[in-house]
Design a protein around this motif. Structure first.
Motif, PDB file in Angstrom:
ATOM      1  N   THR A 124       1.012  -1.164  -0.069  1.00 20.15           N
ATOM      2  CA  THR A 124      -0.018  -0.059  -0.011  1.00 20.15           C
ATOM      3  C   THR A 124       0.581   1.326   0.136  1.00 20.15           C
ATOM      4  N   LEU A 125       1.938   1.213   0.738  1.00 21.77           N
ATOM      5  CA  LEU A 125       2.709   2.314   0.787  1.00 21.77           C
ATOM      6  C   LEU A 125       3.516   2.359  -0.439  1.00 21.77           C
ATOM      7  N   ILE A 126       3.859   1.419  -1.400  1.00 20.27           N
ATOM      8  CA  ILE A 126       4.438   1.819  -2.861  1.00 20.27           C
ATOM      9  C   ILE A 126       3.256   2.064  -3.881  1.00 20.27           C
ATOM     10  N   THR A 127       2.211   1.561  -3.401  1.00 20.00           N
ATOM     11  CA  THR A 127       1.116   2.024  -4.417  1.00 20.00           C
ATOM     12  C   THR A 127       0.707   3.415  -4.435  1.00 20.00           C
ATOM     13  N   ALA A 128       0.774   4.056  -3.212  1.00 19.91           N
ATOM     14  CA  ALA A 128       0.512   5.325  -2.830  1.00 19.91           C
ATOM     15  C   ALA A 128       1.713   6.320  -3.484  1.00 19.91           C
ATOM     16  N   ALA A 166      11.699  11.118  -0.947  1.00 17.98           N
ATOM     17  CA  ALA A 166      12.199   9.948  -1.149  1.00 17.98           C
ATOM     18  C   ALA A 166      13.092   9.381  -0.111  1.00 17.98           C
ATOM     19  N   GLU A 167      13.712  10.462   0.623  1.00 15.54           N
ATOM     20  CA  GLU A 167      14.659  10.025   1.747  1.00 15.54           C
ATOM     21  C   GLU A 167      13.851   9.539   2.907  1.00 15.54           C
ATOM     22  N   VAL A 168      12.643  10.120   3.007  1.00 14.29           N
ATOM     23  CA  VAL A 168      11.773   9.576   4.438  1.00 14.29           C
ATOM     24  C   VAL A 168      11.503   8.103   3.946  1.00 14.29           C
ATOM     25  N   ARG A 169      11.071   8.003   2.716  1.00 14.55           N
ATOM     26  CA  ARG A 169      10.531   6.730   2.319  1.00 14.55           C
ATOM     27  C   ARG A 169      11.549   5.644   2.354  1.00 14.55           C
ATOM     28  N   GLY A 223      -0.590   1.737   7.681  1.00 17.88           N
ATOM     29  CA  GLY A 223      -1.736   1.812   7.173  1.00 17.88           C
ATOM     30  C   GLY A 223      -2.431   3.198   6.955  1.00 17.88           C
ATOM     31  N   MET A 224      -2.445   3.894   8.200  1.00 16.74           N
ATOM     32  CA  MET A 224      -2.763   5.257   8.193  1.00 16.74           C
ATOM     33  C   MET A 224      -1.963   6.083   7.509  1.00 16.74           C
ATOM     34  N   ILE A 225      -0.785   6.077   7.276  1.00 20.25           N
ATOM     35  CA  ILE A 225      -0.070   6.979   6.414  1.00 20.25           C
ATOM     36  C   ILE A 225      -0.157   6.596   4.934  1.00 20.25           C
ATOM     37  N   ALA A 226      -0.483   5.470   4.601  1.00 17.80           N
ATOM     38  CA  ALA A 226      -0.760   4.991   3.270  1.00 17.80           C
ATOM     39  C   ALA A 226      -2.091   5.748   2.820  1.00 17.80           C
ATOM     40  N   GLN A 227      -3.002   5.666   3.794  1.00 22.12           N
ATOM     41  CA  GLN A 227      -4.191   6.196   3.538  1.00 22.12           C
ATOM     42  C   GLN A 227      -4.192   7.785   3.360  1.00 22.12           C
ATOM     43  N   HIS A 228      -3.464   8.329   4.540  1.00 19.90           N
ATOM     44  CA  HIS A 228      -3.205   9.890   4.220  1.00 19.90           C
ATOM     45  C   HIS A 228      -2.472  10.192   2.915  1.00 19.90           C
ATOM     46  N   GLU A 229      -1.498   9.301   2.373  1.00 20.07           N
ATOM     47  CA  GLU A 229      -1.012   9.690   1.328  1.00 20.07           C
ATOM     48  C   GLU A 229      -2.162   9.621  -0.017  1.00 20.07           C
ATOM     49  N   GLN A 230      -2.809   8.537   0.097  1.00 17.85           N
ATOM     50  CA  GLN A 230      -3.903   8.671  -1.025  1.00 17.85           C
ATOM     51  C   GLN A 230      -4.947   9.533  -0.890  1.00 17.85           C
ATOM     52  N   GLN A 231      -5.259   9.974   0.223  1.00 14.88           N
ATOM     53  CA  GLN A 231      -6.031  11.021   0.265  1.00 14.88           C
ATOM     54  C   GLN A 231      -5.675  12.478  -0.320  1.00 14.88           C
ATOM     55  N   HIS A 232      -4.344  12.566   0.001  1.00 15.83           N
ATOM     56  CA  HIS A 232      -3.798  13.838  -0.836  1.00 15.83           C
ATOM     57  C   HIS A 232      -3.737  13.570  -2.147  1.00 15.83           C
ATOM     58  N   ASP A 233      -3.290  12.398  -2.706  1.00 14.07           N
ATOM     59  CA  ASP A 233      -3.587  11.930  -4.069  1.00 14.07           C
ATOM     60  C   ASP A 233      -4.718  12.444  -4.558  1.00 14.07           C
ATOM     61  N   GLU A 234      -5.729  12.168  -4.035  1.00 12.68           N
ATOM     62  CA  GLU A 234      -7.035  12.554  -4.733  1.00 12.68           C
ATOM     63  C   GLU A 234      -7.175  13.930  -4.415  1.00 12.68           C
TER      64      GLU A 234
END
Length: 434
Positions: free
Chosen positions: A14-18, A104-107, A132-143
């Motif tokens: 999920t992190l990679i997908t985001a 990228a460095e954080v990731r 999971g929370m961070i993956a959801q957060h990134e996807q919400q910002h992607d939207e």
């Protein structure tokens, strides 16, 4: 594969997908488009990019991993509550190249941390919640960034295949949802966010709900019947809002002779009559429902229609059952850049026969955004608690722009009733005649 290995694999995927999606949304335009503010309602894309990295650093590297801050001096720049969107372009933001490097460095450090984290011992790490929370957060910002792409002017920057054509839907226009109690919310979905919790019993009277979202064609009938000129259909606040802002159609629509056109991600096209209407605010959805002799469903009604399995007398994770969303179930994950025709995804319908409750368009409900009985803010009150109240209306179901990790039968979204830039539509309901 052990349970821990499965959780670690899910978190990694999920992190990679985001991040792949974030990269797409921030690499398809040149730097001037990343640093520009395309609407005062939205941040510059470069702010979202660095904010994603900063939140990941704060919650995973610092809170979970106990690491020292990498860039403590930028925390305040990317604090969404300290700086409203309209003023973010004036801040000394990281330029695009530096923002990419930081994220990228954080990731890279997060992926190392993921390998060594035990998924127990604290609420943050239990079942990999923080990841999971961070993956959801990134996807919400992607939207959110996809919304910015829709608002930006200029040539098309994103492409995606259209959904498969669907045969004309000939099923019933509405279905009866039986009355009685059901379990609303969740207490055992490991990555559910605080406002989805806890599970609780809710009593709902029998009601009818639309089998599909309201289509563009149906909404055009409301327009042609003078819906925007007839005060009868509008709340006082809604009427004042559309008059003040000269609103006479969904956002991005314009009339060209006898037909309606819309702008969608840099392309102008004829409004397709068989797609769910999108980019309408709560006031517009409510007015249409009144015009049609119906109403918007409450949040509890929507969730019962989406999750109640009468055969097993239980609440499922999704309308189709407990399995994670697959492409045949719903239009999610930015696979397409538009809703699918109404009546699509028969494999995703609920046991009662309701379709497209997940994906395609966020659906406005009649309900204010309020906490469930027993709500506890976690891990920070700014995610949900500070927004509770009558100022916000609840949206349910996700849209084509939502990733499956951030979309469940219990997932709750909220916004001001005037918002139209979001990928919002609706379906209507009515109470069973007594």
């Amino acid at each position: 594969m052990t349970e821990t290995e499965a959780l670690r694999e899910r978190a990694l995927t999920t992190l990679i997908t985001a991040r792949d999606r974030t990269t797409l949304l921030t690499s398809c335009v040149e730097d001037p488009d990343l640093t520009a503010q395309h609407s005062p309602l939205m941040s510059p894309l470069v702010w979202d990019l660095a904010h994603i990295g900063n939140q990941e650093e704060q919650w995973l590297l610092r809170a979970v991993g106990g690491r020292e801050a990498m860039r403590p001096e930028i925390d305040s720049l990317y604090d969404a509550f300290e700086h409203p969107r309209a003023e973010r372009p004036t801040l000394p933001l990281l330029p695009p190249a530096e923002a990419r490097l930081y994220a990228a460095e954080v990731r890279g450090r997060v992926l190392d941390l993921l390998e060594s984290t035990a998924f127990h011992g604290s609420r943050l790490t239990e079942a990999g919640f923080a990841f999971g929370m961070i993956a959801q957060h990134e996807q919400q910002h992607d939207e959110t960034m996809l919304i910015t792409h829709q608002l930006r002017t200029g040539p098309q920057a994103l492409t995606a295949p259209d959904p498969k054509p669907a045969p004309l839907f000939t099923g019933p226009s509405e279905v009866l949802v039986p009355g009685g109690p059901f379990t609303m919310g969740t207490s055992d979905e490991p990555w559910a966010l605080d406002n989805e919790r806890p599970a609780h019993r809710r009593e709902v009277a029998p009601f009818y709900i639309d089998t599909t979202p309201v289509s563009n064609g149906a909404y055009q009938a409301f327009i042609e019947d003078g819906g925007y000129q007839d005060e009868r259909w509008w709340t006082a606040a809604g009427w004042a809002h559309i008059r003040k802002n000269s609103i006479h159609a969904p956002l991005f629509w314009r009339r060209d002779g006898k037909q309606w056109l819309r702008r969608r991600f840099g392309v102008t096209e004829v409004v397709p009559p068989d797609e769910p209407v999108v980019h309408v605010c709560w006031y517009e959805a409510d007015a249409y429902a009144r015009w049609a002799g119906r109403r918007l469903p409450t949040e509890a009604e929507w969730e019962k229609a989406a999750r109640h399995d009468p055969a097993g007398n239980r609440s499922t994770r999704y309308p189709w059952g407990d399995a994670d969303p697959a492409p045949e179930h719903a239009n999610l994950g930015q696979r397409h850049l538009r809703p699918a025709p109404v009546g699509s995804y028969p494999e995703g319908e609920s046991p009662l026969g309701v379709r497209q409750l997940i994906g395609d368009v966020w659906e406005w409900t009649a309900s204010d955004f309020l906490p469930y009985p027993g709500f506890v803010a976690f891990p920070y009150k700014e995610y949900s608690e500070v927004f509770f109240g009558p100022e916000y209306k609840v949206l349910r179901g996700g849209s084509f722009a939502v990733d499956p990790v951030a979309c469940r039968g219990t997932f709750r979204n909220w916004d001001y009733p005037i918002r139209r830039q979001i990928f919002s539509g609706f379906r209507t309901a009515r109470s069973e005649a007594v």
